[in-house]
Design a protein around this motif. Sequence first.
Motif, PDB file in Angstrom:
ATOM      1  N   TYR A  80      -3.808  36.470 -11.223  1.00 25.44           N
ATOM      2  CA  TYR A  80      -2.448  36.948 -11.509  1.00 25.44           C
ATOM      3  C   TYR A  80      -2.333  37.551 -12.909  1.00 25.44           C
ATOM      4  O   TYR A  80      -1.270  38.009 -13.300  1.00 25.44           O
ATOM      5  CB  TYR A  80      -1.450  35.796 -11.365  1.00 25.44           C
ATOM      6  CG  TYR A  80      -1.215  35.385  -9.930  1.00 25.44           C
ATOM      7  CD1 TYR A  80      -0.133  35.886  -9.207  1.00 25.44           C
ATOM      8  CD2 TYR A  80      -2.076  34.507  -9.293  1.00 25.44           C
ATOM      9  CE1 TYR A  80       0.085  35.515  -7.882  1.00 25.44           C
ATOM     10  CE2 TYR A  80      -1.869  34.124  -7.971  1.00 25.44           C
ATOM     11  CZ  TYR A  80      -0.787  34.636  -7.277  1.00 25.44           C
ATOM     12  OH  TYR A  80      -0.589  34.271  -5.963  1.00 25.44           O
ATOM     13  N   GLU A  81      -3.421  37.551 -13.654  1.00 26.58           N
ATOM     14  CA  GLU A  81      -3.401  38.042 -15.030  1.00 26.58           C
ATOM     15  C   GLU A  81      -3.634  39.549 -15.082  1.00 26.58           C
ATOM     16  O   GLU A  81      -4.113  40.152 -14.122  1.00 26.58           O
ATOM     17  CB  GLU A  81      -4.499  37.330 -15.830  1.00 26.58           C
ATOM     18  CG  GLU A  81      -4.342  35.816 -15.867  1.00 26.58           C
ATOM     19  CD  GLU A  81      -5.613  35.081 -16.241  1.00 26.58           C
ATOM     20  OE1 GLU A  81      -5.566  33.855 -16.400  1.00 26.58           O
ATOM     21  OE2 GLU A  81      -6.681  35.740 -16.360  1.00 26.58           O
ATOM     22  N   PHE A 137       3.778  34.708 -19.627  1.00 22.34           N
ATOM     23  CA  PHE A 137       3.047  34.416 -18.391  1.00 22.34           C
ATOM     24  C   PHE A 137       3.487  33.066 -17.835  1.00 22.34           C
ATOM     25  O   PHE A 137       3.754  32.923 -16.639  1.00 22.34           O
ATOM     26  CB  PHE A 137       1.547  34.424 -18.685  1.00 22.34           C
ATOM     27  CG  PHE A 137       0.671  34.281 -17.472  1.00 22.34           C
ATOM     28  CD1 PHE A 137       0.428  35.359 -16.647  1.00 22.34           C
ATOM     29  CD2 PHE A 137       0.074  33.064 -17.178  1.00 22.34           C
ATOM     30  CE1 PHE A 137      -0.394  35.230 -15.523  1.00 22.34           C
ATOM     31  CE2 PHE A 137      -0.747  32.921 -16.069  1.00 22.34           C
ATOM     32  CZ  PHE A 137      -0.993  34.004 -15.239  1.00 22.34           C
ATOM     33  N   ARG A 138       3.589  32.077 -18.732  1.00 19.19           N
ATOM     34  CA  ARG A 138       4.067  30.745 -18.321  1.00 19.19           C
ATOM     35  C   ARG A 138       5.462  30.817 -17.720  1.00 19.19           C
ATOM     36  O   ARG A 138       5.734  30.260 -16.634  1.00 19.19           O
ATOM     37  CB  ARG A 138       4.045  29.819 -19.543  1.00 19.19           C
ATOM     38  CG  ARG A 138       4.370  28.348 -19.291  1.00 19.19           C
ATOM     39  CD  ARG A 138       5.866  27.967 -19.393  1.00 19.19           C
ATOM     40  NE  ARG A 138       6.615  28.620 -20.434  1.00 19.19           N
ATOM     41  CZ  ARG A 138       7.017  28.039 -21.561  1.00 19.19           C
ATOM     42  NH1 ARG A 138       6.709  26.791 -21.797  1.00 19.19           N
ATOM     43  NH2 ARG A 138       7.760  28.723 -22.434  1.00 19.19           N
ATOM     44  N   TYR A 155       5.575  32.281 -14.061  1.00 21.65           N
ATOM     45  CA  TYR A 155       4.927  31.628 -12.921  1.00 21.65           C
ATOM     46  C   TYR A 155       5.162  30.123 -12.821  1.00 21.65           C
ATOM     47  O   TYR A 155       5.001  29.555 -11.742  1.00 21.65           O
ATOM     48  CB  TYR A 155       3.426  31.914 -12.947  1.00 21.65           C
ATOM     49  CG  TYR A 155       3.111  33.375 -12.707  1.00 21.65           C
ATOM     50  CD1 TYR A 155       3.122  33.901 -11.415  1.00 21.65           C
ATOM     51  CD2 TYR A 155       2.825  34.237 -13.764  1.00 21.65           C
ATOM     52  CE1 TYR A 155       2.845  35.240 -11.184  1.00 21.65           C
ATOM     53  CE2 TYR A 155       2.551  35.579 -13.547  1.00 21.65           C
ATOM     54  CZ  TYR A 155       2.565  36.079 -12.255  1.00 21.65           C
ATOM     55  OH  TYR A 155       2.302  37.406 -12.031  1.00 21.65           O
TER      56      TYR A 155
END
Length: 424
Positions: free
Chosen positions: A37-38, A176-177, A180
Amino acid sequence: MKHTRHTLKNGMRAHLIPFEGTDAATVFVLFKVGSRYEHAAINGAAHYLEHLMFKGTKRRPNTLDISRALDAVGADYNAFTSKSWTGYHVKADAAHLDLAVDLLHDMLFHSKFDKAEMDRERGVIVEEINMYRDNPMMRVEELLEQEMFAGSPLGWDIGGTEKTMRTMTREAVLAFRDAYYVPERGVVVIAGKVDKGILPLLERTFGKVARAKKEPSPHLPAAIPSSSQKIRLNVENKKTKQIQVALGFPGYPIGDPHAPAAHLLSVILGGTMSSRLFISVRERKGLCYFIRASHQPMEDTGVFQVHSGLEAARLKVAVKTILAELAKARKGVTARELAEAKENVRGRLRLNLEDSSERADWFATQELFYPKVKSPEEYLAVLSKVTAAQVKAVAKELLDPSKLTVAAIGPFKDEKEFKKRAGL
């Protein structure tokens, strides 16, 4: 297997799996996010976040406060990151179940992400990356997927690179945290000595987490290799006495109706000490110490893999023997082999599910990745109906030489030298 499914007020899913004969319980929290997902600049962020969750919260300011709270009650705790998911678990005496729930919630949603602590952990992860790269048995599987899925994040290493670990910003990691680690993408499972009396605590903790403000970016599709007359190779030069070789083929995705047959095929080929590859490569010819086959379904593809550590002096004979067994498998399996493979899977699953952690993992994975949650008994019922004809059809489709990718680690100056010594 007895279990109940619940939806907390914010939409986060929960499963309770009570069973007798244990005084322990496992709390397992799984999120549908991993390295695939990065984007390139933050490759390694999912794994980095996993580490950072143990570095301190507002109520437990540093890593010692977290570890001491768990160590004081003899808990077993850990976390792990894959290409598709990130999971956290605490297993403890059920008398301390409230602590396990509270602490996991605190870590996952109230961590401080102190900049100094984050910078210190970058070096820790770089050393972890080096550790895996110095271990040929682990490294060769990374090389295989790098080549199989080249051109997509599925081919990237989970830990990232030294460069990305040194350069990704705190702001990018937290963004990002935030994208998701949301209720819609998570599940909390408690297995062992537990009852519905725990639900109010789950509502006060995980049920209070804010819903996502918007849908996060989906992962990019896998770059699945097409048929080719040329074998795809990824060879790493390293001075070793044993040659690590992994042969891979595109497999079936999670939920594909052919996946159970592929699972059984992997058991027949290299899942046991009486499997075809183990007998032909090790027992009859003494060409290796270990050899195994596996089928790993992913979200939109899979990997069917054969992995072995081979004697350098007889590498050509070993590779020829493995390829001959793969070709033979395409002609079918016997009724006895199929029956024994089914019973092997049943027996191993029963043994694994004696552990509350394994039960929690089963239902968490089913909830996040499968269209319908199947109990272990339901999966075994599906497996029991697989026929020899279905296994043969799967073998013919999967073990297609034109789809073969090979990764190797050993004292080879280049791919040409490896091909010559391996007889490819």
